[in-house]
Each structure stands twice: as structure tokens, then as C-alpha cells.
Design a protein around this motif. Structure first.
Motif, mmCIF file in Angstrom:
data_model
loop_
_atom_site.group_PDB
_atom_site.id
_atom_site.type_symbol
_atom_site.label_atom_id
_atom_site.label_comp_id
_atom_site.label_asym_id
_atom_site.label_seq_id
_atom_site.Cartn_x
_atom_site.Cartn_y
_atom_site.Cartn_z
ATOM 1 N N ARG A 461 28.634 36.613 -9.862
ATOM 2 C CA ARG A 461 29.051 35.653 -8.841
ATOM 3 C C ARG A 461 29.085 36.324 -7.479
ATOM 4 N N HIS A 462 29.583 37.531 -7.509
ATOM 5 C CA HIS A 462 29.639 38.314 -6.286
ATOM 6 C C HIS A 462 28.247 38.469 -5.686
ATOM 7 N N LEU A 463 27.313 38.849 -6.554
ATOM 8 C CA LEU A 463 25.947 39.046 -6.081
ATOM 9 C C LEU A 463 25.359 37.738 -5.594
ATOM 10 N N ALA A 464 25.642 36.658 -6.329
ATOM 11 C CA ALA A 464 25.077 35.364 -5.971
ATOM 12 C C ALA A 464 25.615 34.889 -4.626
ATOM 13 N N GLU A 465 26.883 35.106 -4.404
ATOM 14 C CA GLU A 465 27.483 34.577 -3.180
ATOM 15 C C GLU A 465 27.263 35.474 -1.977
ATOM 16 N N ASP A 466 27.397 36.771 -2.189
ATOM 17 C CA ASP A 466 27.403 37.673 -1.041
ATOM 18 C C ASP A 466 26.216 38.612 -0.978
ATOM 19 N N GLY A 467 25.429 38.619 -2.035
ATOM 20 C CA GLY A 467 24.219 39.410 -1.996
ATOM 21 C C GLY A 467 24.442 40.891 -2.213
ATOM 22 N N LEU A 468 23.319 41.580 -2.168
ATOM 23 C CA LEU A 468 23.309 43.007 -2.462
ATOM 24 C C LEU A 468 22.742 43.753 -1.259
ATOM 25 N N VAL A 469 23.396 44.851 -0.915
ATOM 26 C CA VAL A 469 22.911 45.676 0.178
ATOM 27 C C VAL A 469 22.724 47.100 -0.341
ATOM 28 N N VAL A 470 21.522 47.622 -0.168
ATOM 29 C CA VAL A 470 21.249 48.988 -0.609
ATOM 30 C C VAL A 470 20.882 49.853 0.599
ATOM 31 N N PRO A 471 21.820 50.638 1.087
ATOM 32 C CA PRO A 471 21.470 51.554 2.157
ATOM 33 C C PRO A 471 20.743 52.767 1.578
ATOM 34 N N VAL A 472 19.637 53.132 2.180
ATOM 35 C CA VAL A 472 18.881 54.282 1.692
ATOM 36 C C VAL A 472 18.907 55.357 2.776
ATOM 37 N N VAL A 473 19.474 56.496 2.428
ATOM 38 C CA VAL A 473 19.648 57.567 3.398
ATOM 39 C C VAL A 473 18.992 58.823 2.850
ATOM 40 N N ALA A 474 18.131 59.425 3.667
ATOM 41 C CA ALA A 474 17.485 60.663 3.238
ATOM 42 C C ALA A 474 18.163 61.849 3.919
ATOM 43 N N ILE A 475 18.576 62.795 3.107
ATOM 44 C CA ILE A 475 19.285 63.960 3.641
ATOM 45 C C ILE A 475 18.571 65.231 3.202
ATOM 46 N N ASN A 476 18.398 66.121 4.148
ATOM 47 C CA ASN A 476 17.773 67.397 3.830
ATOM 48 C C ASN A 476 18.739 68.244 3.006
ATOM 49 N N LYS A 477 18.273 68.668 1.847
ATOM 50 C CA LYS A 477 19.127 69.361 0.895
ATOM 51 C C LYS A 477 19.663 70.678 1.458
ATOM 52 N N GLN A 478 18.826 71.369 2.222
ATOM 53 C CA GLN A 478 19.223 72.675 2.747
ATOM 54 C C GLN A 478 20.158 72.549 3.956
ATOM 55 N N THR A 479 19.728 71.751 4.925
ATOM 56 C CA THR A 479 20.464 71.711 6.191
ATOM 57 C C THR A 479 21.539 70.637 6.206
ATOM 58 N N GLY A 480 21.431 69.662 5.332
ATOM 59 C CA GLY A 480 22.363 68.544 5.344
ATOM 60 C C GLY A 480 22.060 67.564 6.470
ATOM 61 N N LEU A 481 20.932 67.745 7.165
ATOM 62 C CA LEU A 481 20.612 66.843 8.281
ATOM 63 C C LEU A 481 19.909 65.587 7.794
ATOM 64 N N LEU A 482 20.062 64.520 8.580
ATOM 65 C CA LEU A 482 19.376 63.270 8.269
ATOM 66 C C LEU A 482 17.878 63.445 8.411
ATOM 67 N N GLU A 483 17.134 62.865 7.492
ATOM 68 C CA GLU A 483 15.679 62.846 7.619
ATOM 69 C C GLU A 483 15.292 61.427 7.978
ATOM 70 N N GLY A 484 14.943 61.213 9.207
ATOM 71 C CA GLY A 484 14.530 59.885 9.640
ATOM 72 C C GLY A 484 15.697 58.926 9.780
ATOM 73 N N VAL A 485 15.361 57.666 10.072
ATOM 74 C CA VAL A 485 16.397 56.658 10.296
ATOM 75 C C VAL A 485 16.754 56.018 8.954
ATOM 76 N N PRO A 486 18.041 55.892 8.656
ATOM 77 C CA PRO A 486 18.425 55.236 7.399
ATOM 78 C C PRO A 486 17.887 53.813 7.322
#
Ligand code: ZN
Ligand code: ZN
Length: 556
Positions: A461-486
Motif C-alpha cells: 500500500r505504501h508503494l502504491a500510494e507514495d511510490g518508490l525512490v531509489v537514490p543511486v550514489v557512487a563513492i570512490n572506495k579509496q578516497t570516499g569521494l563522490l563519483e559524479g552527480v548522484p
């Protein structure tokens, strides 16, 4: 010709059979239903999107209950009380500590005061319609636990609740062997017994057993001692407070659950702290390290709990130093091993000496092992035996053990393996499953700060009413820095100006990552939880909606 239907005793386990947690069982005679326990199950900390899980309540919606009867104050028995109460028209019975632990939950849900909480003591009896419910003292890992003998028109039903047999209980409140034996000799129709530790041989051991290991730790520790434990482990708290007093250490309770429960236990006299021993969490830093004992929440690796914050040096008051000792005084609930391992890695990286169950005897289970469970079967010698509280393999093993215990007895007790939702009809002549009640899980999504009420939703019901949001974030394993725009992927979540909304949401994600330490960024569990919390807050504020947020982190 229609056959006159006579009332039958109907028992339906609604949760806790075939899974760990959310224990709940309904019992009916004619049109009176009572419910025993109303527990929750916590989701695996790595599986985000849900805060807690309770059983499907359709059966109770249909029947309504005349009373809710609680065996003890663990979350897997009382965590669902606020969600079950709307279907209960009568009182809630429990021992003083159990009810005191229920109260804050009702306050949090804004329903305190609207319900009749009736305090009971072991050997008390209360009447609810055709049922007379008797409370029997058992020992477990916290004070004030009871089993139930429910006297019904069909016979006596014994429900053990959770128990072990601790013959040297910290509070001198002993397991009531005599009552169980007496009930057994008078005749018990059915026994419903805890199966959690059926696959451990021998006896579990007394709560007192951990004292020795902790004495060693207190003797040798040169820095601070930080103990992670369940907030409900009040016996453990008492042992540690006594040792702290003996070894001249101050005690600080850290984390909301620890603070709340230690306060409740002190108020009711279940936890005794000598004058001058307790300090506030904010004072931890003002004492020399060797003078402090910290009792913290987070023994299961929960990302937002005190121990996890301490582990990544993100706690306001508790900063770990080299030479500090951290003790994890709890078992890992199945599924949490990875999260706990992660916290131990962080703690070790800070230079702390980390001690857990595998290294020293710093934890003892609250559930009876095989020999204790056999003893219960022998004392009660029921006509029918139904294993409860456990995954299917544990229920099956308990049934096997029971057959051995009962072999050669005349009449031969019968063992029934049932699962959640099975509608069991029992009388002196037979016990059988006659149907299936709706079963399933309700996912509860919400923060602990009180917005839970509206958010009880089936996930569909939750999914039906409010939908699903999947944020995709790429993080560099070594530096911990963001890779590109989420990136944010949505399903069933359509908004006006959604392009702009999603772009702003992506900015929120970048900000969260940038505001986090490198250690947090490279810790999947932690960073996911932070992203989920912030993004949910963002969508709530901007759109008034609460989509299901399931972060995905790509390590590059
Ligand atoms: Zn328990
Ligand atoms: Zn339990």
C-alpha cells in the motif's frame, strides 16, 4: 439438518513461529478473544527502508480482543503494543516492569491514558470472560517475567513466555517450579513453550556467570570501559553498576534506550545504583578515562545507535582513546552479524580492545537450553505440546526432543508443529489445525520521534500510494569521494515540477556525502541510513509525501 456448533478453544499463533521475534498469540472461546504478547521484529540493519515489523493484524481486526496479556518487557513481546491496542477493548495485563516499559511507547504514539494498564504479580489470577489467567514467575534475562496458565472451559493452557532456569537469580526472585509441577500433576491440556535455544545442549547458565569475566576486565582495564548491551538487560546493568562501584568507576548510560530503561528500572527498584556512582552522558569526558564505565546501546550494530556513533568518532560525549576497552555483552541476533562486525572493525581501528562473547564469557543467554526445555516438558506433562518462539528448524527440533521426553508416558502426549496463522482447535479428545488466518508482516516506517502513527502501512500500500525512490550514489572506495552527480530513480512517484524536485534531491544527497567523514562514507550501512533519513525528510517537506526510500551505493 444443521449441527449445533459447540464452542471450541481456538488458538492462533499470529507471530513468532517460523521466525525470530514478533511473538503474538490469540486465544478464543465463543466470542471472547485474548491476545498473549504483541511483539515486533527488527529488520536486518543492512536492509533499510523499514524500522520495525509487526504481524498482520487482520485476525484481531475481525475478532477484537477482550484483553492483552504480556509475559515480559522485551521488544519481541511488547514492541507492537501500540499497534495492537486499537483492536483491544479491555485491559492490558502485565507485571510492573513490563507495563512501565510499555508506557513510553504509548506516549510516543499519543495514546497514553486511553488504556487500562493492570499491574499483576506472580500467582495473581484475573478473569476475562470464560478465561482465568494465572501468572507464574519464570527467570529470564530481565526481571519481572511470567509464564501463563490460562484456565479455559476446555482445560488449562500453559504458555511459558521466554524463560531459562536461573537458580541464582540476581534479584532473588526464583523460578516457580512448584506451580508448574502442581499444574502438571492436576492436568494440563496444552503447553506452548519457548524453543529459541533448543539447539543448545545442557543448561544455559545463570545471569551471574558473566560476573567473573567482567571482574577480569575491570581488574586489567587501564582506560575507559564501554559496554554495549541491550537496553532491556537490566540484570546486566546491575552487575556492571555493582562492579563499577567496587572498582571506583562512575557509570554513564548512553543512548536513548539505555537512559530511559535505567531510569524506569531505578524508579521501580529493579536497578539499584549507590549514591554518587551515576554520571550524565555529558560528563563522560570530564572524568579520567580509568574512572569511567559507559553502558551504551547499539550491541546489534544499529547504524544510528550510541556504539556505532562512538565507533566512528561521531558521538557528542564519548570519544574513544587507545587503551579503552569495549565489550559487546549481547549475542548477535541472526542477520546482524555483519553490522556488528563492521562496528568492531571501526572500534579496533580507534585502538580499542574489543571483547565479545567469542573471546570472554561476557554474555549469557536468557533462553533455556535443551535440558531446561526438557524439564519444562516433564513438569507440565501436557496432553498436547506446541513448540513456539523459533524458526521452523527450532520448532521441529523441540518437537523431536519432546517425543523423546514423552516416550513411554501413558497417556502419550501429542506434539503439534504449527505455524503462524494456523487455526488450532483443541479439546480433550483432539487438537487439530482447522484453517488458516491471514498472516504476513506489516512494515512500520518512521523515525523514533513520533511520526509513526500515520505510517503503519503494508509495504504494498505504501508503494502504491507514495511510490518508490531509489537514490543511486557512487563513492570512490579509496578516497570516499563522490563519483559524479548522484542519481534518483523513481517508480510510482509522480510530481509536478518533478525534474526540479529530483535535481534538488540529488543535491541533498551530495551534501549528505560531503558532510560525512571518510569513515562514514565508506561504511555502506551508515551512509545508506543517513541518505535515507535525509532524503525522506526532503520529500516529506517538499512534496508532503513519504515514498519508500531504498538507497543504492556503488563503490567504485
Ligand atoms: Zn525475552
Ligand atoms: Zn522473546
Amino acid at each position: 439438518m444443521r449441527v449445533q456448533s459447540f464452542p471450541m478453544l481456538e488458538v492462533v499463533p499470529l507471530g513468532g513461529l517460523g521466525e525470530f521475534g514478533m511473538n503474538m498469540l490469540a486465544m478464543s472461546w465463543a466470542d471472547t478473544t485474548i491476545v498473549v504478547d504483541a511483539g515486533v521484529m527488527f529488520p536486518d540493519p543492512e536492509l533499510l527502508g523499514v524500522d520495525r515489523i509487526i504481524p498482520d493484524l487482520t485476525y484481531l481486526q475481525q475478532k477484537r480482543a477482550a484483553a492483552l496479556v504480556l509475559t515480559h518487557g522485551h521488544e519481541d513481546h511488547i514492541g507492537g503494543v501500540p499497534h495492537v491496542l486499537p483492536y483491544v477493548d479491555g485491559p492490558v495485563y502485565g507485571t510492573p516492569l513490563t507495563l512501565a516499559l510499555v508506557e513510553p511507547k504509548l506516549e510516543e504514539h499519543g495514546i497514553a491514558g486511553g488504556h487500562d494498564l493492570k499491574s499483576v504479580r506472580p500467582r495473581d489470577r484475573v478473569r476475562v470472560g470464560p478465561f482465568e489467567i494465572e501468572f507464574i514467575r519464570v527467570t529470564h534475562s530481565m526481571p519481572d517475567c511470567v509464564a501463563l496458565a490460562i484456565h479455559t472451559p476446555a482445560g488449562v493452557i500453559v504458555h511459558t513466555g521466554d524463560f531459562k532456569i536461573d537458580q541464582t537469580p540476581i534479584d532473588d526472585e526464583h523460578f516457580d517450579f512448584h506451580r508448574f509441577a502442581k499444574l502438571g500433576s492436576e492436568g494440563v491440556l496444552a503447553l506452548f513453550a519457548d524453543s529459541t535455544n533448543i539447539d543448545r545442549r545442557g543448561f544455559t547458565g545463570s545471569e551471574l556467570e558473566v560476573t567473573e569475566a567482567f571482574e577480569e576486565i575491570f581488574t586489567s582495564a587501564t582506560g575507559r570501559i564501554v559496554v554495549g548491551a541491550f537496553a532491556s538487560s537490566i540484570y546486566r546493568m546491575q552487575i556492571l553498576v555493582d562492579l563499577a562501584a567496587q572498582f571506583d568507576r562512575k557509570v554513564a548510560f548512553v543512548g536513548r534506550g539505555m537512559m530511559e530503561n535505567s531510569k524506569i528500572a531505578q524508579r521501580l527498584g529493579y536497578l539499584k545504583i549507590p549514591a554518587g556512582v551515576q554520571i550524565a552522558d555529558s560528563e563522560v569526558g570530564t572524568y579520567p578515562a580509568q574512572d569511567v564505565l559507559v553502558l551504551a546501546t547499539g550491541s546489534q550494530g544499529e547504524p544510528m545507535a550510541a556504539l556505532s556513533r562512538i565507533a566512528i568518532d561521531d558521538h557528542r560525549y564519548v570519544k574513544l582513546q587507545e587503551d579503552d576497552t569495549v565489550v559487546i555483552s549481547a549475542r548477535a541476533i541472526p542477520g546482524n552479524e555483519k553490522a556488528i562486525g563492521r562496528v568492531i572493525n571501526h572500534l579496533s581501528r580507534r585502538g580499542a580492545d574489543v571483547i565479545h562473547e567469542g573471546i570472554k564469557h561476557v554474555h549469557v543467554s536468557g533462553h533455556g537450553s535443551e535440558e531446561e526445555l526438557k524439564l519444562m516438558l516433564s513438569l507440565v506433562q501436557p496432553r498436547y505440546f506446541v513448540p513456539i518462539h523459533g524458526e521452523y528448524r527450532q520448532l521441529a527440533q523441540h518437537a523431536r526432543v519432546a517425543r523423546r521426553v514423552f516416550s513411554g508416558r501413558d497417556p502419550h502426549p501429542e506434539t503439534l508443529l504449527v505455524e503462524n496463522g494456523d487455526i488450532l482447535h483443541i479439546d480433550a479428545g483432539s487438537a487439530r489445525v482447522v484453517g488458516k488466518a491471514p498472516v504476513g508482516r506489516i512494515l512500520i516506517d518512521g523515525t523514533r520521534t513520533g511520526e509513526v502513527g500515520d505510517e503503519v502501512l503494508r509495504d504494498r500500500r505504501h508503494l502504491a500510494e507514495d511510490g518508490l525512490v531509489v537514490p543511486v550514489v557512487a563513492i570512490n572506495k579509496q578516497t570516499g569521494l563522490l563519483e559524479g552527480v548522484p542519481d534518483i530513480i523513481t517508480r510510482g512517484f509522480v510530481m509536478e515540477n518533478s525534474q526540479e524536485l529530483l535535481a534538488d534531491g540529488a543535491r541533498v544527497l551530495s551534501d549528505v556525502v560531503e558532510a560525512s567523514s571518510v569513515e562514514e562514507r565508506t561504511d555502506q550501512g551508515l551512509i545508506k541510513e543517513k541518505l535515507r533519513t535525509e532524503l525522506r525528510r526532503f520529500f516529506k517537506k517538499r512534496s508532503g509525501r513519504r515514498p519508500f526510500v531504498l538507497p543504492v551505493i556503488m563503490e567504485i
